[in-house]
Motif scaffolding. Structure first.
Motif, PDB file in Angstrom:
ATOM      1  N   ASP A 115     -15.435  12.837   1.160  1.00 46.96           N
ATOM      2  CA  ASP A 115     -16.373  13.813   0.581  1.00 46.96           C
ATOM      3  C   ASP A 115     -17.781  13.397   0.960  1.00 46.96           C
ATOM      4  O   ASP A 115     -18.116  12.200   0.924  1.00 46.96           O
ATOM      5  N   LYS A 116     -18.622  14.375   1.282  1.00 41.71           N
ATOM      6  CA  LYS A 116     -19.983  14.077   1.747  1.00 41.71           C
ATOM      7  C   LYS A 116     -20.829  13.398   0.675  1.00 41.71           C
ATOM      8  O   LYS A 116     -21.824  12.726   0.989  1.00 41.71           O
ATOM      9  N   ASP A 117     -20.418  13.503  -0.610  1.00 44.51           N
ATOM     10  CA  ASP A 117     -21.211  12.927  -1.700  1.00 44.51           C
ATOM     11  C   ASP A 117     -20.611  11.654  -2.272  1.00 44.51           C
ATOM     12  O   ASP A 117     -21.104  11.136  -3.291  1.00 44.51           O
ATOM     13  N   SER A 149     -17.495   8.669   2.358  1.00 46.54           N
ATOM     14  CA  SER A 149     -18.382   9.711   2.872  1.00 46.54           C
ATOM     15  C   SER A 149     -18.456   9.674   4.398  1.00 46.54           C
ATOM     16  O   SER A 149     -19.181  10.478   5.010  1.00 46.54           O
ATOM     17  N   ARG A 150     -17.687   8.762   5.019  1.00 45.35           N
ATOM     18  CA  ARG A 150     -17.682   8.646   6.480  1.00 45.35           C
ATOM     19  C   ARG A 150     -16.244   8.707   6.984  1.00 45.35           C
ATOM     20  O   ARG A 150     -15.314   8.308   6.285  1.00 45.35           O
ATOM     21  N   PRO A 200     -20.775  10.478   9.286  1.00 44.95           N
ATOM     22  CA  PRO A 200     -20.790  11.188   7.997  1.00 44.95           C
ATOM     23  C   PRO A 200     -19.951  12.451   8.066  1.00 44.95           C
ATOM     24  O   PRO A 200     -19.921  13.151   9.074  1.00 44.95           O
ATOM     25  N   VAL A 201     -19.218  12.694   6.974  1.00 41.42           N
ATOM     26  CA  VAL A 201     -18.418  13.917   6.889  1.00 41.42           C
ATOM     27  C   VAL A 201     -19.265  15.011   6.249  1.00 41.42           C
ATOM     28  O   VAL A 201     -20.266  14.745   5.576  1.00 41.42           O
ATOM     29  N   ASN A 202     -18.865  16.255   6.477  1.00 42.35           N
ATOM     30  CA  ASN A 202     -19.642  17.380   5.951  1.00 42.35           C
ATOM     31  C   ASN A 202     -18.729  18.346   5.192  1.00 42.35           C
ATOM     32  O   ASN A 202     -18.784  19.551   5.373  1.00 42.35           O
ATOM     33  N   HIS A 203     -17.833  17.747   4.330  1.00 47.39           N
ATOM     34  CA  HIS A 203     -16.928  18.589   3.566  1.00 47.39           C
ATOM     35  C   HIS A 203     -16.767  18.010   2.152  1.00 47.39           C
ATOM     36  O   HIS A 203     -17.246  16.909   1.862  1.00 47.39           O
ATOM     37  N   ASP A 204     -16.062  18.752   1.311  1.00 54.99           N
ATOM     38  CA  ASP A 204     -15.848  18.329  -0.085  1.00 54.99           C
ATOM     39  C   ASP A 204     -14.350  18.120  -0.336  1.00 54.99           C
ATOM     40  O   ASP A 204     -13.524  18.973   0.019  1.00 54.99           O
TER      41      ASP A 204
END
Length: 459
Positions: A220-222, A241-242, A248-252
């Motif tokens: 998860d990006k957060d 988050s990676r 870095p990932v850009n999803h939830d």
């Protein structure tokens, strides 16, 4: 309670007098993580075998096992379907034979196991042997060993229903955690649920038995970082988050991801613990417990079962087998001597035999006066021998005496020499003709002289 002492059964055929012993056992832990988990387990067993045998016949023990009451062997931890329970009995042989026979049996566990799952017993254990000499055997059942072998593979442990996580045996959470249930299947969480925390220092841990473990959760990006401990030692820090390439990932909440895997551990009991290192969210979906059976020490989950009360003994008699019908020569007049006509073929002195030889198997000799117990593997076929209804000779022969022709000396070219006679000569024929002519002339002259004398002629 089992009877104490020696049980002697009547000396009658085994088919009418098999031993039928009912013996109870109490089983206690014998390995580091035994399948006896909450006090002794009571078994009731039924051991049967023949008591009147013949040399070369089987001494076959059939030993039935069952739980005597509500106590059970139980799974020591989380395991996939396919585990096995093994039982090995010990039967002591004394008197004419010395040794131990070990009936064996296995029961497959067809479902996934969690700590304290009840285990299925082998219904029967057995071990046949062959007796190689006559005598008596004192048969005494001894201890039974029961062990557990988990399957290779992995099994997830998370916050599912009671089957997945029995009370007080599930993942233990410390700090503030929120259970997120009934998540969309598109998020790929195990059982569509997971736990979340935003408290720094909040932790979750699992004690398991195996050779490895995986930490399963979402990327998860957060997400914040999480520290991982094995058996009290920090071994890694992960950042959900990676991705695997540290980008870095850009999803939830992309669930069901293996965030970390332990290096190979020795088979046994271990504890994994994850700790949130910040106030950012951290998640736990499941711990995946791994098992490599090649690393399992012998007897790690073993239980030992001992007789309740004193031992029970039974005497078995082994007697000689009834003699097989033996081929004997019938009474008959002596062979007839005949004189055959001369033949160009040399006489044959080998008599003709008929009948089928019988194969006799002799047991190996004993060097110390004791009998041998020969363990027999599972049979792949059956052979039998049916004697004939009456004794017959295994070989018959007619003696024939050959006599040479009654000639003092065999001429050259005769029967025995095998040589061709000489070519006929014309000289002999001519001489024979001359003799015939001279004889005829002389006979004619004498006849004429006699006639003249009768007629008064020549004097």
């Amino acid at each position: 309670m089992a009877a104490l002492g020696l049980v002697v059964l009547p000396d009658i055929p085994a088919s009418a007098a098999p031993a039928d012993l009912v013996v109870d056992y109490d089983c206690t832990p014998a390995g580091p993580d035994s399948i006896v988990r909450h006090g002794p387990v009571r078994l009731t067993t039924n051991l049967t075998f023949a008591t009147d045998l013949v040399v070369g016949g089987p001494l076959n023990f059939t030993w039935k096992l069952k739980y005597a009451n509500s106590t059970r062997f139980q799974s020591p931890n989380y395991f996939a379907a396919g585990a096995q329970v093994h039982a090995v009995g010990n039967v002591q042989l004394l008197s004419s034979w010395q040794g131990i026979l070990q009936p064996k049996g296995t029961a497959d566990q067809d479902t996934k196991l969690h700590p304290d799952s009840y285990l299925t017993l082998p219904e029967t254990i057995n071990d046949p042997g062959l007796m190689d000499k006559p005598g008596t055997i004192k048969v005494t059942p001894r201890d039974i060993e029961v062990d557990f072998t988990p399957p290779d593979g992995s099994v997830p442990v998370n916050d599912g229903n009671e089957t997945d996580n029995p009370t007080d045996l599930q993942v233990k959470y410390s700090g503030t955690w929120t259970s997120l249930d009934d998540r969309p299947s598109a998020e790929h969480h195990v059982h569509n649920d997971l736990h979340e925390t935003t408290e720094m220092g909040a932790s979750a841990e699992l004690t398991f038995v195996g050779t490895g473990v995986e930490y399963i959760g979402p990327t998860d990006k957060d997400a914040g970082t999480v520290d991982i401990y094995i058996d009290g030692y920090k071994v890694a820090t992960v950042d959900p988050s990676r991705d695997e390439d540290n980008k870095p990932v850009n999803h939830d909440l992309n669930g069901g991801v293996k965030l970390w895997e332990s290096a190979g551990l020795e088979y046994g009991k271990h504890t994994i613990k994850i700790v949130n290192t910040s106030t950012k969210p951290a998640w736990l979906d499941a711990f995946n417990v791994l098992t490599d059976t090649q690393k399992i020490p012998t007897g790690y989950h073993r239980a030992i079962c001992k007789l309740v009360g004193g031992p029970v003994s039974v005497v078995v008699t082994v007697r000689e087998a009834s003699p097989s019908p033996t081929a004997t020569s019938p009474t008959s007049p002596p062979p007839t001597t005949t004189t055959p006509p001369p033949s160009t073929n040399p006489p044959t002195n080998n008599p003709t035999t008929t009948g089928t030889p019988t194969k006799h198997i002799t047991p190996p000799p004993s060097n110390n006066g004791m009998g041998h117990v020969i363990v027999v593997p599972p049979a792949t076929g059956t052979s039998s021998s049916t004697p004939s209804s009456s004794a017959k000779p295994t070989a018959t022969a007619t003696a024939t005496k050959y006599v040479k022709a009654q000639v003092a000396k065999t001429p050259k070219g005769g029967v025995d020499s095998g040589e061709a006679p000489d070519e006929p000569r014309p000289y002999g024929l001519m001489a024979s003709g001359a003799v015939v002519l001279m004889g005829s002339a002389t006979s004619g002259l004498l006849m004429r002289r006699r006639r003249a004398e009768h007629a008064g002629g020549l004097k």
